[in-house]
Write a protein that holds these residues in place. Structure first.
Motif, PDB file in Angstrom:
ATOM      1  N   TRP A 146       0.829  -1.202   0.000  1.00  0.00           N
ATOM      2  CA  TRP A 146       0.000   0.000   0.000  1.00  0.00           C
ATOM      3  C   TRP A 146       0.864   1.252   0.000  1.00  0.00           C
ATOM      4  O   TRP A 146       0.637   2.208  -0.719  1.00  0.00           O
ATOM      5  CB  TRP A 146      -0.904  -0.028   1.242  1.00  0.00           C
ATOM      6  CG  TRP A 146      -1.573   1.278   1.515  1.00  0.00           C
ATOM      7  CD1 TRP A 146      -2.688   1.775   0.920  1.00  0.00           C
ATOM      8  CD2 TRP A 146      -1.172   2.266   2.455  1.00  0.00           C
ATOM      9  NE1 TRP A 146      -3.011   2.996   1.426  1.00  0.00           N
ATOM     10  CE2 TRP A 146      -2.094   3.321   2.373  1.00  0.00           C
ATOM     11  CE3 TRP A 146      -0.109   2.346   3.372  1.00  0.00           C
ATOM     12  CZ2 TRP A 146      -2.001   4.458   3.172  1.00  0.00           C
ATOM     13  CZ3 TRP A 146      -0.013   3.479   4.170  1.00  0.00           C
ATOM     14  CH2 TRP A 146      -0.954   4.508   4.056  1.00  0.00           C
ATOM     15  N   LYS A 163       2.513   1.766  -3.314  1.00  0.00           N
ATOM     16  CA  LYS A 163       1.539   2.234  -4.290  1.00  0.00           C
ATOM     17  C   LYS A 163       1.272   3.726  -4.087  1.00  0.00           C
ATOM     18  O   LYS A 163       1.213   4.498  -5.027  1.00  0.00           O
ATOM     19  CB  LYS A 163       0.237   1.435  -4.135  1.00  0.00           C
ATOM     20  CG  LYS A 163      -0.427   1.140  -5.471  1.00  0.00           C
ATOM     21  CD  LYS A 163      -1.732   0.403  -5.275  1.00  0.00           C
ATOM     22  CE  LYS A 163      -1.562  -1.083  -5.027  1.00  0.00           C
ATOM     23  NZ  LYS A 163      -2.839  -1.740  -4.673  1.00  0.00           N
ATOM     24  N   ARG A 164       1.169   4.080  -2.830  1.00  0.00           N
ATOM     25  CA  ARG A 164       0.896   5.478  -2.513  1.00  0.00           C
ATOM     26  C   ARG A 164       2.031   6.366  -2.999  1.00  0.00           C
ATOM     27  O   ARG A 164       1.821   7.434  -3.551  1.00  0.00           O
ATOM     28  CB  ARG A 164       0.704   5.645  -1.004  1.00  0.00           C
ATOM     29  CG  ARG A 164      -0.290   6.741  -0.669  1.00  0.00           C
ATOM     30  CD  ARG A 164      -0.234   7.074   0.782  1.00  0.00           C
ATOM     31  NE  ARG A 164       1.110   7.552   1.103  1.00  0.00           N
ATOM     32  CZ  ARG A 164       1.443   8.116   2.246  1.00  0.00           C
ATOM     33  NH1 ARG A 164       0.559   8.231   3.196  1.00  0.00           N
ATOM     34  NH2 ARG A 164       2.658   8.555   2.474  1.00  0.00           N
ATOM     35  N   LYS A 207       4.023   5.797  -5.418  1.00  0.00           N
ATOM     36  CA  LYS A 207       3.985   5.852  -6.868  1.00  0.00           C
ATOM     37  C   LYS A 207       2.898   6.825  -7.324  1.00  0.00           C
ATOM     38  O   LYS A 207       3.121   7.673  -8.175  1.00  0.00           O
ATOM     39  CB  LYS A 207       3.709   4.455  -7.437  1.00  0.00           C
ATOM     40  CG  LYS A 207       4.743   4.034  -8.480  1.00  0.00           C
ATOM     41  CD  LYS A 207       4.475   2.621  -8.955  1.00  0.00           C
ATOM     42  CE  LYS A 207       5.519   1.665  -8.406  1.00  0.00           C
ATOM     43  NZ  LYS A 207       5.119   0.263  -8.592  1.00  0.00           N
ATOM     44  N   LEU A 208       1.754   6.681  -6.708  1.00  0.00           N
ATOM     45  CA  LEU A 208       0.630   7.555  -7.046  1.00  0.00           C
ATOM     46  C   LEU A 208       1.033   9.007  -6.871  1.00  0.00           C
ATOM     47  O   LEU A 208       0.776   9.857  -7.711  1.00  0.00           O
ATOM     48  CB  LEU A 208      -0.549   7.262  -6.116  1.00  0.00           C
ATOM     49  CG  LEU A 208      -1.589   6.282  -6.644  1.00  0.00           C
ATOM     50  CD1 LEU A 208      -2.677   6.097  -5.604  1.00  0.00           C
ATOM     51  CD2 LEU A 208      -2.188   6.824  -7.945  1.00  0.00           C
ATOM     52  N   PHE A 209       1.691   9.233  -5.761  1.00  0.00           N
ATOM     53  CA  PHE A 209       2.086  10.596  -5.434  1.00  0.00           C
ATOM     54  C   PHE A 209       3.016  11.156  -6.496  1.00  0.00           C
ATOM     55  O   PHE A 209       2.832  12.262  -6.986  1.00  0.00           O
ATOM     56  CB  PHE A 209       2.769  10.579  -4.072  1.00  0.00           C
ATOM     57  CG  PHE A 209       2.963  11.939  -3.494  1.00  0.00           C
ATOM     58  CD1 PHE A 209       1.895  12.606  -2.929  1.00  0.00           C
ATOM     59  CD2 PHE A 209       4.210  12.545  -3.514  1.00  0.00           C
ATOM     60  CE1 PHE A 209       2.067  13.867  -2.396  1.00  0.00           C
ATOM     61  CE2 PHE A 209       4.377  13.795  -2.983  1.00  0.00           C
ATOM     62  CZ  PHE A 209       3.308  14.466  -2.420  1.00  0.00           C
ATOM     63  N   ASN A 263       3.365  10.021  -9.573  1.00  0.00           N
ATOM     64  CA  ASN A 263       2.632  10.148 -10.825  1.00  0.00           C
ATOM     65  C   ASN A 263       1.812  11.418 -10.851  1.00  0.00           C
ATOM     66  O   ASN A 263       1.790  12.152 -11.833  1.00  0.00           O
ATOM     67  CB  ASN A 263       1.689   8.946 -10.999  1.00  0.00           C
ATOM     68  CG  ASN A 263       2.476   7.723 -11.395  1.00  0.00           C
ATOM     69  OD1 ASN A 263       3.660   7.833 -11.744  1.00  0.00           O
ATOM     70  ND2 ASN A 263       1.847   6.564 -11.323  1.00  0.00           N
ATOM     71  N   ALA A 264       1.137  11.663  -9.723  1.00  0.00           N
ATOM     72  CA  ALA A 264       0.297  12.854  -9.639  1.00  0.00           C
ATOM     73  C   ALA A 264       1.131  14.095  -9.884  1.00  0.00           C
ATOM     74  O   ALA A 264       0.733  15.020 -10.574  1.00  0.00           O
ATOM     75  CB  ALA A 264      -0.365  12.915  -8.273  1.00  0.00           C
ATOM     76  N   LYS A 265       2.334  14.072  -9.311  1.00  0.00           N
ATOM     77  CA  LYS A 265       3.195  15.236  -9.472  1.00  0.00           C
ATOM     78  C   LYS A 265       3.592  15.420 -10.920  1.00  0.00           C
ATOM     79  O   LYS A 265       3.559  16.515 -11.454  1.00  0.00           O
ATOM     80  CB  LYS A 265       4.441  15.087  -8.600  1.00  0.00           C
ATOM     81  CG  LYS A 265       4.380  15.972  -7.381  1.00  0.00           C
ATOM     82  CD  LYS A 265       5.611  15.824  -6.537  1.00  0.00           C
ATOM     83  CE  LYS A 265       6.813  16.476  -7.192  1.00  0.00           C
ATOM     84  NZ  LYS A 265       8.013  16.286  -6.371  1.00  0.00           N
ATOM     85  N   GLU A 322      -2.133  20.561  -1.484  1.00  0.00           N
ATOM     86  CA  GLU A 322      -2.171  19.184  -1.034  1.00  0.00           C
ATOM     87  C   GLU A 322      -1.696  19.086   0.401  1.00  0.00           C
ATOM     88  O   GLU A 322      -2.315  18.482   1.257  1.00  0.00           O
ATOM     89  CB  GLU A 322      -1.253  18.365  -1.931  1.00  0.00           C
ATOM     90  CG  GLU A 322      -1.641  16.912  -2.038  1.00  0.00           C
ATOM     91  CD  GLU A 322      -0.879  16.289  -3.179  1.00  0.00           C
ATOM     92  OE1 GLU A 322       0.057  15.564  -2.870  1.00  0.00           O
ATOM     93  OE2 GLU A 322      -1.206  16.562  -4.346  1.00  0.00           O
TER      94      GLU A 322
END
Lengths: 385, 364
Positions: free
Chosen positions: B226, B229-230, B232-234, B236-238, B259
């Motif tokens: 988790w 993943k978080r 990575k998400l972070f 990616n979002a950036k 944020e």
């Protein structure tokens, strides 16, 4: 110089690594000398060296365990020139127009604003003085090599606060900053602290103004003490010195007030290396019976070859507060030296005079007192400016 | 802690770009540094006193990324940053990098790691700084002067720079799991031994879930996944934020900022709602819910006014004491000449704020 890092002291040095007791505020108690030993054990001679020139860059390959060619390559790849853009040589005074750095954009704006509002762009007197104080001794070396500070010596930064009670200082207590060496005695610091209360002249001198200078407090009352971590270090160098801490210790012991076991020692027997203290914690210097200065050790570090290396210049004053002086009421120019009460010749009570104006106004040519008044020598807190 | 506006943002941007480049090579760092013309950070009409202060602050800031809990790559970046700042500063003599004794073992270990993993450029630069005697070997990282509350503010550094290792991972390591497994086996066997049926423990002894070690392992793994993943998400979002808004840097910065603000707000909200409202009869004991900043303000102003009034009273007492002393003196003066000190009032300017307060008091 105490210490030298014998092998038997390894265990003691391990306990001497200072750390926070309260984060960002002050440390736990530790022995100052042990800190020096701790560093000296961990560092090599090149780190401690006070020689003007840095050691030549040899043995890179051996130290890093790489091939000789790699070492040569490293020298080129990691040179400072790699950080300088090749295109143009810039004037450090000018901020480049197209900078992407936020710091520079903010600074540029501030400078532009200053340009619009300010008439003369130069450092004010105080700023010049502050810089001058801070840097005047940097890099000084003694003429006589005997006076050179030893390698691995500790350098303490002390803030010594003035015991002022002026209302305007209620938020920012003025202080002076002093650098002292670990191997120096506490008495050396004591002698270097200049305070107006040492120069006070007690008594009323309206009928014999010339006799005033014979009664300077410094000469009359020589007792003083430092207080660090439960120990009063009394100045006992002169036979007339009294144990100023006795009253406090007796008071504390008389009713078991919970201050633990306060002790007293002789100031002249201790160097800073012998002390145990906390960095950032307020301690006390008291002289003239009740003139109390808060003392805070803000930093302790090893001496560096860029520091002042003339042992005789320590304790070294590197910062002091600029105090306003009281001027003579007559000429409005010179700092006051006398103060009068119940003065029939003065418009105010109390009234301040410089020496010349005071004598001109209050005495005739033969030195006879004119009018009714009480006159006291006055020492302005700003005389050390 | 850093009172130079913008400096922290600039350093973090540089370190962030270095992190994104996914390398520890100095060559790449130097490229990023040159792109930004980072050496110009010392430029501008600054006078000597200010210049020293600024260099000190910059080195202090960079030095903090050089130590744990920051990730290895960021620490290498911080070392390069220190090297850059130290070498390009305009101070004479140069301001030094402060290293505290308690941090030294960590620094030495870092250097050892660099050599062992053959990151020669980083190892060489650290060695170069040391040979150039760029360090002050100190007791503590900063100067301490017993400033109470006034300046204690949270150091908010970038979370992404920190090592993803966390408390869960450090608490539940493989060794610990193995140990637990062994203990559990042992426990199970013991239970069998004392049970009637030797092959299987008594039901009365079933006080613990059999598969608890496995469960624990699964939960830890899940948490780790988790977290990754978080992250990575972070990231990616950036990236997503940055790529389309290539021209408008402002918005991406703003979104990043918002944020963080949202996260902070959430934390705040949670702590607020944690305070249970007291029953009516206990209203007077209600826990106060001030927002942190206004709360401290409130306390400050109150304490100040208290101090003020105390002070004024004290000064009043002092004044009256002085007057009394003065009277005494005049009485004594006729007898002895040598005793006594002059009566000196404070300067007018310093008394200005005091006047109305004391007046008000007198009226009462």
């Amino acid at each position: 110089m105490s210490g030298g890092g014998g092998s038997g002291r390894v265990a003691a040095a391990a306990d001497a690594v200072p750390d926070y007791e309260v984060a960002e505020l002050y440390t736990r108690v530790f022995c100052v000398g042990a800190l020096g030993r701790g560093w000296r054990q961990r560092l090599g001679p090149p780190d401690l060296s006070l020689a003007t020139e840095a050691a030549a860059e040899a043995a890179v390959a051996a130290e890093l365990g790489c091939a000789a060619e790699t070492a040569a390559e490293l020298r080129a790849v990691c040179s400072v020139d790699m950080l300088m853009p090749s295109d143009e040589e810039k004037d450090p005074e000018v901020i480049p127009d197209n900078s992407s750095l936020l710091t520079l954009r903010i600074r540029k704006k501030a400078l532009e604003r200053r340009e619009e509002t300010i008439i003369v762009d130069r450092a004010c007197r105080q700023e010049t003085l502050a810089y001058e104080m801070e840097s005047h001794a940097i890099g000084k070396r003694p003429d006589n090599p005997v006076d050179l500070v030893e390698e691995g010596e500790l350098l303490l930064t002390l803030n010594i606060f003035y015991p002022v009670i002026f209302q305007k200082h209620k938020d920012h207590k003025p202080y002076q900053t002093v650098l002292a060496l670990g191997s120096q005695k506490l008495t050396e610091l004591r002698d270097s602290i200049s305070c107006v209360s040492d120069l006070q002249i007690g008594g009323e001198f309206s009928s014999q103004p010339d006799q005033a200078p014979e009664h300077i407090s410094k000469e009359l009352y020589k007792s003083a003490f430092f207080y660090f971590e439960g120990i009063f270090y009394n100045d006992k160098r002169y036979p007339e010195c009294r144990d100023l801490s006795r009253t406090v210790i007796e008071w504390s012991e008389s009713h078991d007030r919970g201050y633990g076991n306060l002790q007293s020692a002789k100031m002249e027997d201790y160097t800073f290396n012998d002390l145990s203290l906390r960095i950032g914690f307020p301690y006390l210097f008291c002289h003239q019976g009740n003139c109390e200065h808060i003392i805070i050790v803000t930093d302790i570090r090893l001496i560096h070859h860029d520091d002042c290396l003339d042992r005789n210049l320590y304790p070294l004053l590197i910062k002091k507060h600029w105090l306003c002086t009281r001027k003579c009421f007559v000429c409005k120019m010179y700092t006051a030296r006398w103060v009068t009460n119940k003065d029939s010749l003065a418009p105010e009570d109390p009234c301040f005079f410089c020496d010349v104006c005071f004598r001109m106004l209050h005495y005739d040519a033969e030195g006879n007192k004119l009018g009714e008044f009480l006159a006291y020598p006055y020492v302005d807190p700003g005389i050390f400016n | 802690m850093c009172s130079v506006p913008g400096l922290q943002a600039d350093c973090e941007a540089l370190l962030g770009a270095f992190q994104e480049a996914d390398t520890v090579r100095f060559e790449r760092f130097a490229e990023l540094w040159r792109e930004r013309r980072f050496h110009a950070i010392f430029y501008g009409r600054i006078r000597a006193l200010e210049r020293n202060k600024f260099a000190k602050k910059a080195l202090e800031l960079a030095q903090q990324y050089f130590l744990p809990p920051y990730a290895f790559q960021i620490r290498v970046g911080a070392l390069y940053l220190l090297y850059g700042l130290y070498s390009t500063q305009l101070c004479q003599p140069k301001q030094k990098i402060r290293i505290a004794l308690k941090d030294w073992p960590e620094v030495e270990r870092f250097q050892q790691d660099l050599i062992e993993s053959q990151h020669y450029d980083a190892a060489y630069i650290f060695r170069k700084l040391r040979v150039a005697r760029a360090f002050h070997f100190t007791a503590m990282p900063k100067l301490l002067n017993y400033r109470t509350k006034k300046k204690i503010q949270e150091n908010e550094f970038k979370e992404e720079f920190k090592d993803p290792s966390n408390r869960v991972n450090s608490l539940i390591t493989n060794d610990v799991l193995e140990e637990l497994m062994n203990i559990h086996d042992h426990y199970q066997k013991m239970k069998c031994v004392i049970s009637a049926d030797k092959s299987q423990p008594d039901k009365a002894l079933s006080l613990i879930k059999d598969e608890f070690v496995v469960n624990l392992k699964d939960i830890t793994l899940e948490h780790q996944e988790w977290q990754q993943k978080r992250m990575k998400l972070f990231l990616n979002a950036k990236e997503a934020d940055e790529i389309p808004n290539g021209k408008e840097e402002g918005t991406s910065v703003a979104s990043e900022g918002s944020e963080r603000a949202n996260a902070l707000a959430k934390i705040k909200y949670r702590s607020y709602s944690a305070v249970v409202e007291a029953s009516k009869s206990r209203r007077h004991r209600q826990v106060k819910l001030d927002s942190s900043d206004s709360g401290s303000d409130y306390g400050k102003s109150q304490s100040r006014s208290k101090k003020n009034s105390k002070r004024s009273q004290a000064s009043r007492n002092r004044d009256s004491a002085k007057i009394r002393a003065g009277e005494m003196r005049t009485m004594k003066e006729t007898v002895t000449r040598h005793v006594g000190m002059p009566v000196i009032t404070e300067e007018d300017t310093s008394d200005e704020e005091e006047v109305p307060l004391t007046k008000r008091k007198k009226k009462r």
